[in-house]
Design an enzyme around this catalytic site. Structure first.
Site, short mmCIF file in Angstrom:
data_model
loop_
_atom_site.label_atom_id
_atom_site.label_comp_id
_atom_site.label_asym_id
_atom_site.label_seq_id
_atom_site.Cartn_x
_atom_site.Cartn_y
_atom_site.Cartn_z
N GLY A 97 6.50 0.63 5.43
CA GLY A 97 5.46 -0.28 4.98
C GLY A 97 4.19 0.44 4.58
N LYS A 98 4.29 1.75 4.31
CA LYS A 98 3.11 2.51 3.88
C LYS A 98 2.92 2.43 2.36
CE LYS A 98 3.79 5.73 7.72
NZ LYS A 98 4.19 7.10 8.12
N LEU A 99 3.99 2.14 1.64
CA LEU A 99 3.94 1.89 0.20
C LEU A 99 4.46 0.48 -0.07
CD1 LEU A 99 3.73 5.05 0.06
CD2 LEU A 99 5.17 4.91 -1.99
#
Length: 362
Positions: free
Chosen positions: A331-333
């Site tokens: 969920g970082k990108l």
């Protein structure tokens, strides 16, 4: 026994297209590889654009240039720059300070080592060309000789140790006192309570700029100075792992001074939380890369753009070589984020990508 009886098939049994030629191809699309040109009158941007005709690493460089240009052209995008490795000693300092001054970076996450070497040059020190070995000596003998001569080696770059002494004096005379608590009221010159690391880097930038101008140093005042002048925060989550951090600890033994490693988290996450769009340029890996990426884990969003330059393989499972696709799983990108990875020496790749992207944007 026929072919069909013994399990073998003839060529005629293979599926073919209507013309009776090539088999159906779902993955394959007609897109021939072209041949990049390199001519005397080409710009860096034209060269990188030409890489798009080629394959393997060249195609990745072209894609990264596209993503970087789109990110910088987006006025609503908050850009985070992660800077690891020996980028300042290697001669990449001016590229970073120019990006900051020209408005391409909104926050920097870097190492204490890069800030240390940045300050050394700001106050008049220099890194020097060296060599990795002496052909007439063993590798050990070569570095033992440098030790005796008071010279530190960073691969093929030399730094005389007296520059570290000057840096330590700079910190004690120009930087730390401004952050020390006022003995009359227990408050620090830069605020109350423990000092955040971003407060330290801001004060370092101020002092670097002041000394650089006062002493008429020919070299650019550097990364921290540019960040101070442009109000761009510098975060250094592993500052203890450097001469800068070591000197801060030593100063704290005899002064009312301490660093709060968690103080920066609020301002950093606020910056990410309030961004309309977010993008990151990750140079190298380590703590700066992870610190930059994990910022999005406490916001309702993720990065819309990401470009990384690394030499580390993904198969070891280490963060430095982890793909940006892997970061998407955390969920970082964003799922639809534009991202590209370039595998190669950052001292070669960073200038090329920056020049190509800036040419396109400007």
């Amino acid at each position: 026994m026929s072919d069909s009886d013994d399990g073998r098939t003839s060529d005629a049994d293979h599926d073919t297209d209507d013309a009776g030629g090539d088999p159906p191809r779902e993955e394959f699309h007609e897109d021939p590889v072209g041949h990049t040109r390199a001519t005397a009158d080409m710009t860096v941007g034209q060269l990188v654009e030409g890489y798009g005709d080629a394959g393997i690493g060249a195609a990745s460089v072209n894609e990264a240039g596209d993503v970087l240009a789109e990110m910088w052209a987006n006025d609503d995008c908050t850009v985070f720059l992660s800077l690891a490795g020996a980028m300042v000693p290697a001669g990449m300092r001016r590229i970073v300070s120019d990006l900051i001054r020209d408005g391409y970076v909104d926050a920097v996450v870097t190492t204490g080592a890069n800030l240390t070497h940045d300050a050394i040059e700001a106050i008049g020190g220099k890194h020097h060309h060296g060599r990795t070995h002496d052909p007439e000596k063993s590798l050990r003998e070569h570095d033992e000789g440098l030790r005796d001569e008071g010279v530190d080696r960073i691969y093929n770059v030399y730094l005389p140790q007296e520059h570290f002494a000057a840096f330590e004096g700079h910190l004690r005379e120009e930087v730390f006192p401004a952050l020390e608590a006022d003995p009359d009221d227990g408050e620090r010159g830069a605020g109350t309570g423990a000092v955040g690391i971003a407060d330290l880097t801001r004060e370092l930038g101020r002092a670097n700029a002041a000394v650089n101008e006062r002493d008429d140093v020919a070299e650019d005042p550097g990364v921290a100075a540019a960040a101070y002048e442009c109000d761009v925060p510098i975060y250094c989550p592993a500052v203890q792992d450097s001469v800068l951090g070591l000197q801060a600890w030593m100063y704290a033994q005899t002064a009312d001074f301490t660093l709060d490693a968690l103080d920066d988290m609020t301002a950093l996450t606020d910056l990410a939380f309030e961004a309309d769009d977010a993008g990151c340029l990750l140079v190298g890996g380590g703590v700066p890369k992870n610190f930059t990426l994990q910022t999005m884990l406490v916001t309702p969003r993720a990065y819309d753009y990401a470009v990384q330059i690394t030499m580390d393989p993904e198969a070891t499972g280490g963060l430095s070589g982890a793909t940006l696709e892997e970061a998407r799983s955390w969920g970082k990108l964003e799922k639809d984020a534009r991202n590209a990875s370039v595998y190669g020496d950052a001292t070669v790749m960073l200038p090329m990508l920056v020049a190509a992207a800036r040419e396109r944007v400007e």
